[in-house]
Every structure is written in C-alpha cells, then in structure tokens.
Design an enzyme around this catalytic site. Sequence first.
Site, PDB file in Angstrom:
ATOM      1  N   LYS B  61       0.812  -1.218   0.000  1.00  0.00           N
ATOM      2  CA  LYS B  61       0.000   0.000   0.000  1.00  0.00           C
ATOM      3  C   LYS B  61       0.846   1.269   0.000  1.00  0.00           C
ATOM      4  O   LYS B  61       0.373   2.329  -0.408  1.00  0.00           O
ATOM      5  CB  LYS B  61      -0.901   0.005   1.231  1.00  0.00           C
ATOM      6  N   GLU B 208      -9.116 -14.543  -3.619  1.00  0.00           N
ATOM      7  CA  GLU B 208      -9.935 -14.070  -2.503  1.00  0.00           C
ATOM      8  C   GLU B 208     -10.153 -15.207  -1.510  1.00  0.00           C
ATOM      9  O   GLU B 208     -10.184 -16.370  -1.900  1.00  0.00           O
ATOM     10  CB  GLU B 208     -11.311 -13.618  -2.994  1.00  0.00           C
ATOM     11  N   SER B 311       1.503  -9.735  -0.131  1.00  0.00           N
ATOM     12  CA  SER B 311       1.153  -8.318  -0.185  1.00  0.00           C
ATOM     13  C   SER B 311       1.404  -7.564   1.111  1.00  0.00           C
ATOM     14  O   SER B 311       1.567  -6.346   1.091  1.00  0.00           O
ATOM     15  CB  SER B 311      -0.310  -8.167  -0.600  1.00  0.00           C
TER      16      SER B 311
END
Lengths: 329, 329
Positions: B61, B208, B311
Amino acid sequence: MTEQTGSEHSPALLTMDDVRAAARRIRPHVVRTPLLPAGWSAPGHPLWLKAENLQPSGAFKLRGATNAILNLSPGTTGVVTHSSGNHGRALAHAARAAGLPATVVVPDNTPPVKIAAIRELSAQVVVVPPGDRERVAEELRARHGFVLVPPFESPAVIAGQGTVGLEIAEDLPEVATVLVPVSGAGLISGIAVALRALLPEVRIIGVEPADAADAAESLRTGHLVRWSPERTARTVADGLRAPSLGELTWAHVRQLVDDIVQVREDEILAAMRVLATQARLVAEPSGAVAAAAYQAHHASFPHGPVVAVVSGGNVEPSLLARVLTERPS
Amino acid sequence: MTEQTGSEHSPALLTMDDVRAAARRIRPHVVRTPLLPAGWSAPGHPLWLKAENLQPSGAFKLRGATNAILNLSPGTTGVVTHSSGNHGRALAHAARAAGLPATVVVPDNTPPVKIAAIRELSAQVVVVPPGDRERVAEELRARHGFVLVPPFESPAVIAGQGTVGLEIAEDLPEVATVLVPVSGAGLISGIAVALRALLPEVRIIGVEPADAADAAESLRTGHLVRWSPERTARTVADGLRAPSLGELTWAHVRQLVDDIVQVREDEILAAMRVLATQARLVAEPSGAVAAAAYQAHHASFPHGPVVAVVSGGNVEPSLLARVLTERPS
C-alpha cells in the site's frame, strides 16, 4: 581503522579480486538480498538490514558454499563438511545443484529443523558430539576421497561470503558502521576484505553472544583463543558456537576488523521479536545478534548509517512462537 | 487473455505511462522488493514470491499512497482516508514524510496492532463500525477541507500499485502466471495494467478468501456485486474485507484479469506457516492468500513460472505464534 601490520607467519589475506570473481561465479545461484530500512532506527544512526535470511537455503552460507562447489576440479566425486547446520544445508543445496553427493557432519546439539532440512536436500547426515565434528569430517574425507569444504577456514568460502560486503558497498556507500555476526568468522572476514577495499573508512564490528565470545577475547588479547564446545554451547544462537576462529579467519579479523561487541541472550531474543514484528523477517537467534548489537550499542557508534547483517532465518517454529508471545523486555 | 471490449459507460483504464510515471516518482521512497524463489515449488510450476511485506509500512500500500501524496496540489492542508489498516498506515507514513497531517478512519474489527502502528506515525485514527467507513471519511473531508485518498478507487493509487507489476516483468519476463490478493482490487488493477502492456500473454489471477469472494462473483456474473461487511468480516484475512470493488477497479478487473480463485481459511493459515518457516517471511493472512492459492490450484495453471504477491506482513504476534505451533494441516 585497525593497524594492518600482519607478520610473515600470518596467512595471506584474500583480495578484492577474489571477492569479485566469486560474485561473478555465484550470481545465477544466489539471491541478491535487499538492504531494508528499519523502522525503529535511533536518530543519527539510521539502521539498514541486509536480509541474508532470504537466501534459498535460509542463510548467507549459500554464497561461500556455492563458490567452493563451483571452484572444484572436474574429477571431484563428492564433498564433506562439518557444520552446526546452515553451512551444511548450504553445501547440500549447492552440491545437489551441481549433481554431487554431499555428507554433512553435525554436532548433536543442532536443532532438528536444521538436520531435517539437510536430509531433504538429499545429503547424508552424520550426528556426532560437538567436539568430534572436525575429526569425523576429516576421517570421512580420507576414507571416501571426498573434498572437504570447511564452514569458514577456506579461501573459496570466505570469498563467497565477501559478496555480502560488495553488495552493501554498492547499495549504501554512505554506510558508517557494519555489524556482522561472528562464529568461525568466515562472513566477517569476507565482508571486511570487500569493505576495506571499497569503503576504507567504514567501521566493521563483529558481534558475538557473551556466552560464546571467543573471538572478542582473541581480539582483546591479541592471540587466537579457543573456548570449549561445552562453554559455547550455552548460547541460544546455535549458529555461533564454533569454539574458535581458524588461522586464516583470525588473520583477517586481527588485521581488518575494528571491534567485536557482545550481546546477552535476552537481547538476542528481543531482537528476533523486533525483526519479526517490525521488519517482517524471520531470523534465527544467530541471525538476530547484529540487530541486537544495534539496540544495545548504537550510541557508541560513529554518526551515520548502520548496517546489521541478518545472517540467517532457520529457527525452530516453537522458539519463534515463544519469542512472539512473551512480553518484550 | 480476457476479452477487452469495455463500454462507453465504463471508466477509462490507466495506461503503462501512468505506471511508469508513478515508478519514477515513488522510487526514492519505497523498497524495490525482491522476487524470491520458493523452496517448495511443484515440478513444472516454479514459484516466486514478490515480497511486498518488506516495504517499510509492511505492505504494498505504500506504493499507491506515496504516489497519491506526491501528486497532491501544493496548497493541500491534509489528507483523510478509510482503511482496514494497511492503506491507512501507508498513507500516514507517506503523509508524515511529506509533512502533511493525516486522518485515518478504520473499521472497528481492525487488529489492534494495525491501529497502534498508524497512531505511531502521528496520524489521527477514527474507529467506526465497518459499514460507516466511507461515509465518515467523506464527512471529515468536507468538514476540514482535506483531500480524500481512497484505498483503491483512485487513479494515482492504482498507478502506484502497478509498479509491483512493472518490477515482476523486469525481474522474471518468463513468468506464466501471476497470483494477486483481491480486496478492493487496486493492486491487481495496477499490476494488470503493467503486465498486459509488458507481457501480454501472462495469466493474471486474483485470489480471494472464500468467505469474502465478492470479486469472484462479480467476474462470474459479469456485473459488480457487493457483499455485506458482516459477511466479508468472517475471514481471518482482515485486509481483504472490502465489501466490493469500485467502478474504476471493476473496469480493470473485468477487462484485464483472467480469473479469480478462492482459498479456504485453513489454507490461508497453512500458507502463513510455510512462508514463515520455509521463506523466512512474516505474512499477514491477507498477504498469504496468493501463496495459499498456489498450493491449492497450481495444477490447473499453465506450465511455467508462477509469481505469488506476498502483499503484507502486519499480523498480530499472537496469531503468528498460533500458526507456528499448530500442526500443519
């Protein structure tokens, strides 16, 4: 910087050319590890982590072992070594990649996770009491005609480990202090060869557990001392229990290293926790001592960036879990 | 590759120029993370890990947030966002570096470790029920004249995340399949823009948790669906609970992404364990879903190298400790 006298009885030191040749040789086989900024740096001493725990074998040892394997003469039928774990794993990894059989002699206080990993790489493992490791490896070499690839007392191994220093100099030429874990001192010897050539003013500091501080005593007294395996076995840092340096690594340490500092067992475990929670890096105790030395000693370092080498990450999951659940000291 | 029709009502997709501009802008402020070979690869499908958990904020991020902050007009007095944690932490990090005040609205099911980290970066934290996050952020924007930097529905944010794809293409041009965690889909949107431009044939697969599979349902049905926050809150992957994509990320997913696969909760925790013990990487549950998808689904992938994006790594220490001590499934 230390005095660089040497003596005519001292082994010749490696050169920057040796390190550069190793770098070219091993490049396709090892990871060029990142230098990561640490979020918990103290003002005036920004901390960077050289993440050697991200090598495929889980430790910097893959560099030296790979360089040694790629240096073997064509007729070699196999390799043997003695190792507290990470060098054996690295040699097994590099030997398998080269299609050579490997035998690894390990002391019987090596964590099971490290022994299992060596076996998974198709190497033969021989478990012996800590004091017998060198003798048994030598016997196996003589009996089978294997080449002995020692964990640190080898020019090819030291040159391979030196590539860590080359990468630090490339990535952070403004570094003021470099902290390196010391056991047999192959890593700090190689790093010191590269850094003295590329960044002559940088301060090179070895780190040992206080419970296995034979190298610090050697540097302080000016002659190579040996601690008993029973004494060095006290530290949780199982990768740093070598009872003494070798003649070759001692020559490098004496002439190229500025200081060797010590860390306590609780400081090592606290550093493991900080590395996992704030840098997202799994370090084994031996891999955390340089970060521990930063926490304990950075106020005494020269102003400027500090690199701590996170040398390995092959830790028992149960020990890491314990470190994560205990309150930080 | 998917059909790339679009419609005149669909938002315009970003371009490779946007990603390249972001890469130039953010380079001094983010880590160029390594692509690490995984030791547990299956034959025919060598696995590589893109270790975004090694960013200073602990997650990818930071790329998008930094690009958004560096794009602000000079008179900006502050920024606000809503985030399950990692975007808020990244925005706080980037805003502090730029000398701007930041306010972060977080849902009340965010792990305390993530909230504490945002506060440590000098940002103001506002805790609200999950369904209120967007509304409260909008109110704060209007009341204080701040600029809203959304977690994914923003061209600057998507372009910043796209630099992950640019680096994958540079480091492993022979990659056949790329696995990317999906929540609001800012990451996969940016990665897909870069990879479709640089490696048109690569297979791009979103991942997901089965308990928060709104994007998979959208892709399967062909229209953007929304799951209730109560429903997506079931997964342990707290970073993947966004109830739906945005219009902009949905346009990217629909036109550029090949498939979205699902993983079970036990598979996510098993992947966290493998990443910690065999890759020496601390991943949070959201950061482990792509590695979990490799374990569960690699047999169906095209022959060739696979990249799994790790991530993020901002996990409660107690959860990581539990994963390390439970027997692997």
